[in-house]
Design a protein around this motif. Sequence first.
Motif, PDB file in Angstrom:
ATOM      1  N   ASP A 172      66.623 -54.829 104.698  1.00 17.81           N
ATOM      2  CA  ASP A 172      65.289 -55.213 104.237  1.00 17.81           C
ATOM      3  C   ASP A 172      64.215 -55.041 105.306  1.00 17.81           C
ATOM      4  OD1 ASP A 172      66.016 -55.757 101.678  1.00 17.81           O
ATOM      5  OD2 ASP A 172      65.827 -57.936 101.815  1.00 17.81           O
ATOM      6  N   CYS A 173      64.611 -54.833 106.575  1.00 18.81           N
ATOM      7  CA  CYS A 173      63.608 -54.646 107.628  1.00 18.81           C
ATOM      8  C   CYS A 173      63.088 -53.219 107.674  1.00 18.81           C
ATOM      9  CB  CYS A 173      64.185 -55.034 109.000  1.00 18.81           C
ATOM     10  SG  CYS A 173      65.261 -53.782 109.757  1.00 18.81           S
ATOM     11  N   LYS A 190      66.412 -58.772 115.312  1.00 17.97           N
ATOM     12  CA  LYS A 190      66.178 -57.342 115.076  1.00 17.97           C
ATOM     13  C   LYS A 190      65.783 -57.038 113.634  1.00 17.97           C
ATOM     14  CE  LYS A 190      67.806 -55.816 119.159  1.00 17.97           C
ATOM     15  NZ  LYS A 190      67.146 -54.832 120.030  1.00 17.97           N
ATOM     16  N   SER A 191      65.737 -58.063 112.784  1.00 18.55           N
ATOM     17  CA  SER A 191      65.661 -57.816 111.343  1.00 18.55           C
ATOM     18  C   SER A 191      64.503 -58.493 110.650  1.00 18.55           C
ATOM     19  CB  SER A 191      66.971 -58.266 110.677  1.00 18.55           C
ATOM     20  OG  SER A 191      68.063 -57.531 111.160  1.00 18.55           O
ATOM     21  N   ARG A 192      63.503 -58.948 111.402  1.00 17.76           N
ATOM     22  CA  ARG A 192      62.333 -59.497 110.730  1.00 17.76           C
ATOM     23  C   ARG A 192      61.687 -58.422 109.850  1.00 17.76           C
ATOM     24  NH1 ARG A 192      60.474 -64.480 112.221  1.00 17.76           N
ATOM     25  NH2 ARG A 192      61.014 -65.338 114.279  1.00 17.76           N
ATOM     26  N   GLU A 193      60.868 -58.871 108.910  1.00 16.01           N
ATOM     27  CA  GLU A 193      60.184 -57.946 108.009  1.00 16.01           C
ATOM     28  C   GLU A 193      59.407 -56.898 108.798  1.00 16.01           C
ATOM     29  OE1 GLU A 193      56.837 -58.092 104.415  1.00 16.01           O
ATOM     30  OE2 GLU A 193      57.507 -59.936 105.398  1.00 16.01           O
ATOM     31  N   SER A 194      59.631 -55.632 108.462  1.00 20.15           N
ATOM     32  CA  SER A 194      58.965 -54.448 109.050  1.00 20.15           C
ATOM     33  C   SER A 194      59.501 -54.083 110.420  1.00 20.15           C
ATOM     34  CB  SER A 194      57.444 -54.637 109.142  1.00 20.15           C
ATOM     35  OG  SER A 194      57.058 -55.487 110.217  1.00 20.15           O
ATOM     36  N   PHE A 195      60.606 -54.662 110.868  1.00 20.30           N
ATOM     37  CA  PHE A 195      61.132 -54.397 112.213  1.00 20.30           C
ATOM     38  C   PHE A 195      62.029 -53.159 112.279  1.00 20.30           C
ATOM     39  CE2 PHE A 195      60.712 -58.377 115.083  1.00 20.30           C
ATOM     40  CZ  PHE A 195      59.378 -58.492 114.750  1.00 20.30           C
ATOM     41  N   CYS A 230      57.543 -59.865 120.932  1.00 19.30           N
ATOM     42  CA  CYS A 230      58.036 -58.737 120.139  1.00 19.30           C
ATOM     43  C   CYS A 230      57.984 -57.468 120.988  1.00 19.30           C
ATOM     44  CB  CYS A 230      57.219 -58.565 118.874  1.00 19.30           C
ATOM     45  SG  CYS A 230      57.453 -59.912 117.684  1.00 19.30           S
ATOM     46  N   LYS A 250      71.024 -54.312 111.850  1.00 23.66           N
ATOM     47  CA  LYS A 250      69.681 -54.594 111.369  1.00 23.66           C
ATOM     48  C   LYS A 250      69.809 -54.680 109.850  1.00 23.66           C
ATOM     49  CE  LYS A 250      66.086 -52.453 113.243  1.00 23.66           C
ATOM     50  NZ  LYS A 250      65.383 -53.461 114.091  1.00 23.66           N
TER      51      LYS A 250
END
Length: 274
Positions: free
Chosen positions: A102-103, A171-176, A118, A99
């Motif tokens: 930044d997520c 797995k690494s979108r913003e806020s994930f 999601c 991950k």
Amino acid sequence: MSFRLANRAGEAVLLDGGDYWGLGVDPMDALTRNDELHHRWANRGTPDGQVSPADLGPPVPDPKQVFAYGLNYRDHVEEMDEVDYLGRTTSEAPVVFTKFPDCLVGPGAPVKLVGDQCDYECELVAVMGAESRDVDQAQAWDRVAGLMIGQDISDRALQVAATPPQFNLGKSRESFGPTGPALVSPDLVDNPDDLAISCRINGEVRQSSRTSYLMRPVAEIVSYLSAILTLHPGDLIFTGTPGGVGHAQGLYLKPGDVILSEIEGLGALENSCI
């Protein structure tokens, strides 16, 4: 070395319930000061104030590496095979992905949904406390700074969009990557290898298990990874999620949903979906 280390507005703090004690250093710097953390915890005195989960950032905000173990609970392997996900077996080499850092967000941060697939995955997260290479399993726990709760939020459509599938971007979108509420030293839980873990969506229990059911426990994970590459202080390891994820049931996250993730002795994350 006892402590509960949290991140309040970019400052490392000790956390006990809603009370905090400021340490005057960056959370990443605090990770390298085990003796000082232990001394301050044992001599906390009057707290500097109170803090709510919404005011906390990720306890380890800028790790060099974030690893995640996939399919590490047998019931999760079985439920994913039932929906023709990847056709894994429990005897194969571990599924390890990353991950991107930044997520990572704090224990009360909103989760920003993208698309209609999601999913939630409550996980025990181990955080490395020392540079480690070729660590024997018998010494692995000595290299772990602490434990915290993590949510491995997943965009299932993006996760399998490529052929063969690759997990990292989904797995690494913003806020994930909600984590927290604090990094807890292993000695502050009764048995770091056997903790109750659960996830509720809008109050409904979706996941309920114990970390003792991990097919590859923390010591084995640390030993395996350190045999391949160097682990650094602050590196995060998401250890896997129990059965009950939304994908297996066709129950994906929706705006307005509230994810409550709990692990025995570590507290809770409460994240609203937007």
